[in-house]
Design a protein around this motif. Structure first.
Motif, short mmCIF file in Angstrom:
data_model
loop_
_atom_site.label_atom_id
_atom_site.label_comp_id
_atom_site.label_asym_id
_atom_site.label_seq_id
_atom_site.Cartn_x
_atom_site.Cartn_y
_atom_site.Cartn_z
N GLY A 140 20.95 68.34 -24.34
CA GLY A 140 21.30 68.74 -25.08
C GLY A 140 22.30 69.27 -25.26
O GLY A 140 22.86 70.14 -24.63
N LEU A 141 23.69 68.93 -26.50
CA LEU A 141 24.55 70.37 -26.77
C LEU A 141 24.73 70.52 -28.72
O LEU A 141 24.54 69.44 -29.00
N THR A 142 24.39 72.31 -28.88
CA THR A 142 24.49 72.20 -30.25
C THR A 142 25.53 73.21 -30.49
O THR A 142 25.21 74.34 -28.90
N TYR A 143 26.28 73.11 -30.92
CA TYR A 143 27.56 73.80 -31.04
C TYR A 143 26.79 75.37 -32.19
O TYR A 143 26.55 74.49 -33.43
N PRO A 144 27.19 76.28 -32.20
CA PRO A 144 26.23 77.35 -33.15
C PRO A 144 27.07 77.09 -33.73
O PRO A 144 28.55 76.76 -34.40
N GLY A 145 26.74 77.39 -35.54
CA GLY A 145 27.31 77.14 -36.99
C GLY A 145 27.90 78.98 -37.23
O GLY A 145 28.05 80.24 -36.35
N PRO A 146 27.35 79.15 -38.09
CA PRO A 146 27.66 78.62 -39.11
C PRO A 146 27.87 77.54 -39.57
O PRO A 146 29.14 77.52 -39.97
N PRO A 147 27.86 76.49 -39.95
CA PRO A 147 26.79 75.58 -39.74
C PRO A 147 26.53 74.89 -38.74
O PRO A 147 26.87 74.67 -37.79
N ALA A 148 25.21 75.47 -37.63
CA ALA A 148 25.23 75.04 -36.24
C ALA A 148 25.50 73.07 -36.16
O ALA A 148 24.70 72.79 -37.22
N VAL A 149 26.11 72.21 -35.12
CA VAL A 149 26.58 71.37 -35.65
C VAL A 149 25.92 70.94 -33.82
O VAL A 149 26.24 71.38 -32.71
N THR A 150 25.49 69.56 -33.92
CA THR A 150 24.29 69.35 -32.44
C THR A 150 25.64 67.47 -32.30
O THR A 150 25.10 66.64 -32.92
N ALA A 151 25.98 67.73 -31.10
CA ALA A 151 26.86 67.47 -30.90
C ALA A 151 26.32 66.24 -29.93
O ALA A 151 26.78 64.55 -29.94
N LEU A 152 25.25 66.51 -29.55
CA LEU A 152 24.52 65.69 -28.16
C LEU A 152 23.14 65.51 -28.45
O LEU A 152 22.19 66.96 -27.78
N ARG A 153 22.34 65.21 -28.75
CA ARG A 153 20.97 65.13 -28.97
C ARG A 153 20.36 65.09 -27.86
O ARG A 153 20.34 64.77 -26.90
N PRO A 154 19.15 65.31 -27.69
CA PRO A 154 18.30 65.67 -26.01
C PRO A 154 17.81 64.20 -25.77
O PRO A 154 17.53 63.25 -25.92
N CYS A 155 19.01 64.21 -24.36
CA CYS A 155 18.66 62.29 -24.10
C CYS A 155 17.88 62.47 -22.29
O CYS A 155 18.57 64.01 -21.69
N ASP A 156 17.34 61.65 -21.82
CA ASP A 156 17.34 61.58 -20.34
C ASP A 156 18.73 60.56 -19.67
O ASP A 156 18.51 59.70 -21.10
N LEU A 157 19.06 60.53 -18.94
CA LEU A 157 20.03 59.74 -18.13
C LEU A 157 19.73 59.58 -16.74
O LEU A 157 20.62 60.74 -16.07
N ARG A 158 19.68 58.86 -15.63
CA ARG A 158 20.16 58.68 -14.55
C ARG A 158 21.12 57.76 -14.28
O ARG A 158 20.75 56.17 -14.71
N ILE A 159 22.27 58.08 -13.08
CA ILE A 159 22.88 57.32 -13.06
C ILE A 159 22.96 57.77 -11.46
O ILE A 159 23.16 58.07 -11.12
#
Length: 237
Positions: free
Chosen positions: A18-37
């Motif tokens: 996942g990726l969260t940009y620091p704030g304030p306020p913090a912004v979650t750009a990608l929520r924690p996820c699993d992915l296999r390619i």
């Protein structure tokens, strides 16, 4: 790691990334996820503007580092290497294709492709031979010495694809590769991507176009930073 283990290892493996940009306020750009390619897969990524597609591309392409989770590229923990080694991984293992072709106007098609090998310590003759070979592979053997201004949009995108392929990457990462093309030219580029996939290339295409998305074996959808997945109808048939 043995050769057999390397082949079995997925090209992309996200574990709770996942990726969260620091704030304030913090912004979650990608929520924690699993992915296999896996190696040799063709996966498309879709989602509305602002959904997190660019964030996913930047993480996969090692342009941004996730703020949580683990990302393995070819079995290598990308979070455990130095920034210099991340740059080397990006250069050696990922080929990028963008909506805008990013070709140097004063350089020929062959020279544009050769520039992608400039820091690989290859002899100039070797670079020239490899550039010519990959341009022939994408159907531009007759346009080696043409300048970008002398090429059609489809031909310019083929040069960009050749440039991405010349280093023999593990992954071809495409961001809206048909976005600047008319429908007929877009079809020819998609035909090329399908051909590369049939030859064993691992391809990830980020797109807003439903037709382009349908070319993949699997489609990943992002909405508000949340990743979900479905299998393409062409795989089910």
């Amino acid at each position: 790691m043995t050769w057999t283990q390397q082949v079995a290892e997925p090209v992309i493996h996200f574990s709770a990334v996942g990726l969260t940009y620091p704030g304030p306020p913090a912004v979650t750009a990608l929520r924690p996820c699993d992915l296999r390619i896996g190696r040799g897969e063709f996966v498309t990524v879709v989602g509305p503007s602002g959904s997190g597609k660019s964030t996913l591309l930047n993480i996969v392409g090692l342009l941004d580092a996730p703020t949580r989770g683990t990302y393995l590229l070819d079995g290598i923990d990308t979070g455990a290497v130095s920034e210099a080694n991340r740059a080397a991984l990006r250069s050696e293992r990922i080929g990028f294709v963008f909506q805008s072709f990013h070709l140097l106007a004063h350089r020929s098609a062959q020279e544009n492709v050769e520039l992608a090998m400039l820091y690989q310590r290859l002899a100039r003759r070797r670079r020239r031979v490899r550039a010519e070979a990959v341009l022939r592979r994408v159907g531009l053997g007759h346009r080696l010495h043409a300048l970008p201004t002398q090429l059609s949009g489809g031909e310019r995108q083929r040069v960009a694809i050749a440039r991405a392929l010349v280093s023999e990457p593990s992954l071809l990462l495409c961001d809206e590769p048909t976005g600047n093309l008319d429908s007929r030219t877009a079809t020819s580029v998609l035909d090329l991507l399908r051909g590369l996939h049939q030859d064993g290339m691992t391809i990830v295409v980020i797109t807003h176009d439903a037709h382009v998305a349908g070319q993949g074996q699997r489609t990943v959808t992002i909405q508000d930073g949340l990743l979900t997945e479905r299998v393409s109808e062409q795989v089910i048939k």
